[in-house]
Scaffold this active site. Structure first.
Site, short mmCIF file in Angstrom:
data_model
loop_
_atom_site.label_atom_id
_atom_site.label_comp_id
_atom_site.label_asym_id
_atom_site.label_seq_id
_atom_site.Cartn_x
_atom_site.Cartn_y
_atom_site.Cartn_z
N LEU A 1 -1.45 8.24 4.23
CA LEU A 1 -1.74 8.72 5.32
C LEU A 1 -3.16 9.50 5.32
O LEU A 1 -3.34 10.78 5.67
CB LEU A 1 -1.01 9.58 6.25
CG LEU A 1 0.29 8.83 6.36
CD1 LEU A 1 1.45 9.60 6.94
CD2 LEU A 1 0.09 7.77 7.79
N CYS B 1 5.74 5.34 8.92
CA CYS B 1 5.01 5.18 7.70
C CYS B 1 6.19 5.54 6.58
O CYS B 1 6.75 6.50 6.33
CB CYS B 1 3.81 6.30 7.49
SG CYS B 1 3.21 6.30 5.60
N ASN C 1 0.86 -1.24 0.06
CA ASN C 1 -0.07 0.14 0.09
C ASN C 1 0.91 1.06 -0.03
O ASN C 1 1.99 1.22 0.41
CB ASN C 1 -0.98 0.06 1.31
CG ASN C 1 -0.16 0.67 2.60
OD1 ASN C 1 -0.28 1.95 2.33
ND2 ASN C 1 0.40 -0.21 3.48
N ILE D 1 6.01 -4.50 13.68
CA ILE D 1 6.41 -3.67 12.65
C ILE D 1 5.37 -2.97 11.87
O ILE D 1 4.60 -3.56 11.56
CB ILE D 1 7.51 -4.43 11.81
CG1 ILE D 1 7.09 -5.41 11.17
CG2 ILE D 1 8.83 -4.73 12.44
CD1 ILE D 1 7.88 -6.30 10.00
N LYS E 1 5.30 3.33 17.34
CA LYS E 1 5.01 2.17 16.41
C LYS E 1 6.47 2.19 15.29
O LYS E 1 6.66 3.34 14.78
CB LYS E 1 3.72 2.33 15.55
CG LYS E 1 3.88 1.28 14.48
CD LYS E 1 2.49 1.35 13.70
CE LYS E 1 2.21 0.21 12.70
NZ LYS E 1 0.80 0.05 12.28
N ASN F 1 2.88 7.15 15.08
CA ASN F 1 3.31 6.42 13.91
C ASN F 1 4.52 7.11 13.67
O ASN F 1 4.41 8.23 13.04
CB ASN F 1 2.00 6.74 12.68
CG ASN F 1 2.60 5.95 11.51
OD1 ASN F 1 3.91 5.53 11.64
ND2 ASN F 1 1.59 5.77 10.44
N GLY G 1 1.35 -8.44 5.17
CA GLY G 1 0.68 -9.64 5.14
C GLY G 1 1.69 -10.97 5.39
O GLY G 1 2.83 -10.66 5.68
N THR H 1 -3.62 -6.89 7.40
CA THR H 1 -3.84 -7.15 6.22
C THR H 1 -4.90 -8.36 6.27
O THR H 1 -5.72 -8.56 5.06
CB THR H 1 -2.41 -7.78 5.47
OG1 THR H 1 -1.72 -6.46 5.38
CG2 THR H 1 -2.76 -7.76 3.96
C1 SIN Z 1 -0.21 4.92 4.50
O1 SIN Z 1 -1.09 5.75 4.83
O2 SIN Z 1 0.43 5.08 3.40
C2 SIN Z 1 0.09 3.70 5.41
C3 SIN Z 1 0.18 4.07 6.82
C4 SIN Z 1 1.74 3.27 7.43
O3 SIN Z 1 2.15 2.67 6.93
O4 SIN Z 1 1.85 4.00 8.61
#
Ligand code: SIN
Length: 306
Positions: A73, A131, A69, A192, A166, A128, A218, A267
């Protein structure tokens, strides 16, 4: 009968199977598809100071044993979150952990302060700093030990609620980053977040993700997650929330043996909205057949060869 209660900081959870940020919306979108009261805790998608559209599509693609993905955010911003989501939490008994993201120290702090300023039954925060899908912010905060300690202690001073940092696997030494979070006053770390990955269409030669790189999640990343949890477990004494490719009760057991006190299902929820509850049911069966009295007894009990 197994006792499934676990403790993180001063908070006791009914069971150790949570749902991960970015895979369960704000926690109020899918109650008709499953019984959310059975979930250990819901971690919301990342909430930023301002609303965000996120990255352009394509921003999600299936891969072998996983998916990539690059959402970027996308979220409604903290003001709308407070206005529209917080009141709905009054109807939910499941503990809610709000995930916060920022692009500066002040932004992280301001989001947290805005949430602290209103009355809500949010039980804590997951921060977070991992990301991989934005040019600035996100992972930028989670790769340098000093920055992590500084941000953690800034946020620690602003809340007595549960504070979980995180962590990213896309670093040289995840255990040192965890240690910085502990030194900064975090109650726990979660590990992670996704692993940087790429996917290409062999016929069109086109990248399958607009931003070229995205975050792989996943079953493909479970061994990476397990190794990260074990490395962090050896270095810190605060609890670890294990994340990465959990799709069965046995996966939860592996993460706990590696050192996790709780886990987050991510996932797998995209395949089955009820995945977390199914996984918890499988965990119950495992504990019954293996005569486990206390789920927390599994934490860190992996038998090593040396
Ligand atoms: C995203 O929004 O791109 C994913 C969020 C993340 O990996 O912390």
């Amino acid at each position: 009968m197994t006792d499934f209660h676990i403790k993180i900081g001063s908070v006791e959870f009914m069971n150790p199977v949570f749902v991960a940020s970015g895979t369960f919306g704000y926690g109020v979108e899918i109650p008709d598809l499953l019984d959310i009261s059975k979930i250990g805790a819901i971690v919301t998608k990342s909430i930023s100071l301002m609303p965000r559209e996120g990255n352009p599509p394509p921003r999600i693609v299936e891969t072998s044993s996983g998916m990539i993905n690059s959402i970027g955010l996308a979220n409604i911003g903290v003001e709308k979150y407070i206005e529209e989501m917080l009141p709905q939490y009054a109807q939910i008994s499941t503990p809610i952990i709000a995930n916060i993201v920022g692009w500066t120290f002040d932004e992280y702090l301001e989001v947290l302060r805005k949430l602290e300023a209103v009355s809500s039954n949010i039980i804590g925060y997951e921060i977070n700093i991992s990301c991989p899908n934005v040019k600035k912010g996100g992972m930028e905060f989670g790769t340098d030990p000093e920055t992590v300690e500084k941000l953690t202690s800034l946020l620690r001073k602003a809340t007595n609620r549960l504070l979980i940092m995180k962590l990213s696997p896309n670093v040289a030494d995840i255990a040192s980053i965890a240690l910085s979070a502990e030194r900064g006053g975090a109650d726990a770390v979660s590990a992670i977040n996704t692993v940087v990955g790429m996917s290409i269409d062999p016929y069109s030669h086109q990248s399958n993700i607009f931003t070229t790189f995205g975050g792989l999640s996943g079953p493909a990343i479970k061994p990476i997650g397990l190794a990260a949890v074990q490395k962090v477990y050896r270095k810190v004494s605060i609890p670890i929330v294990g994340i990465g490719g959990i799709s069965s009760g046995n996966d939860v057991v592996e993460y706990m043996l590696a050192g996790a006190s709780a886990v987050q299902v991510g996932t797998a929820t995209f395949r089955h909205p009820d995945a977390a509850n199914q996984i918890f049911d499988q965990l119950k069966t495992y504990c019954q057949t293996q005569n486990i009295q206390q789920i927390s007894d599994l934490t860190g009990k992996v038998k090593l060869h040396s």
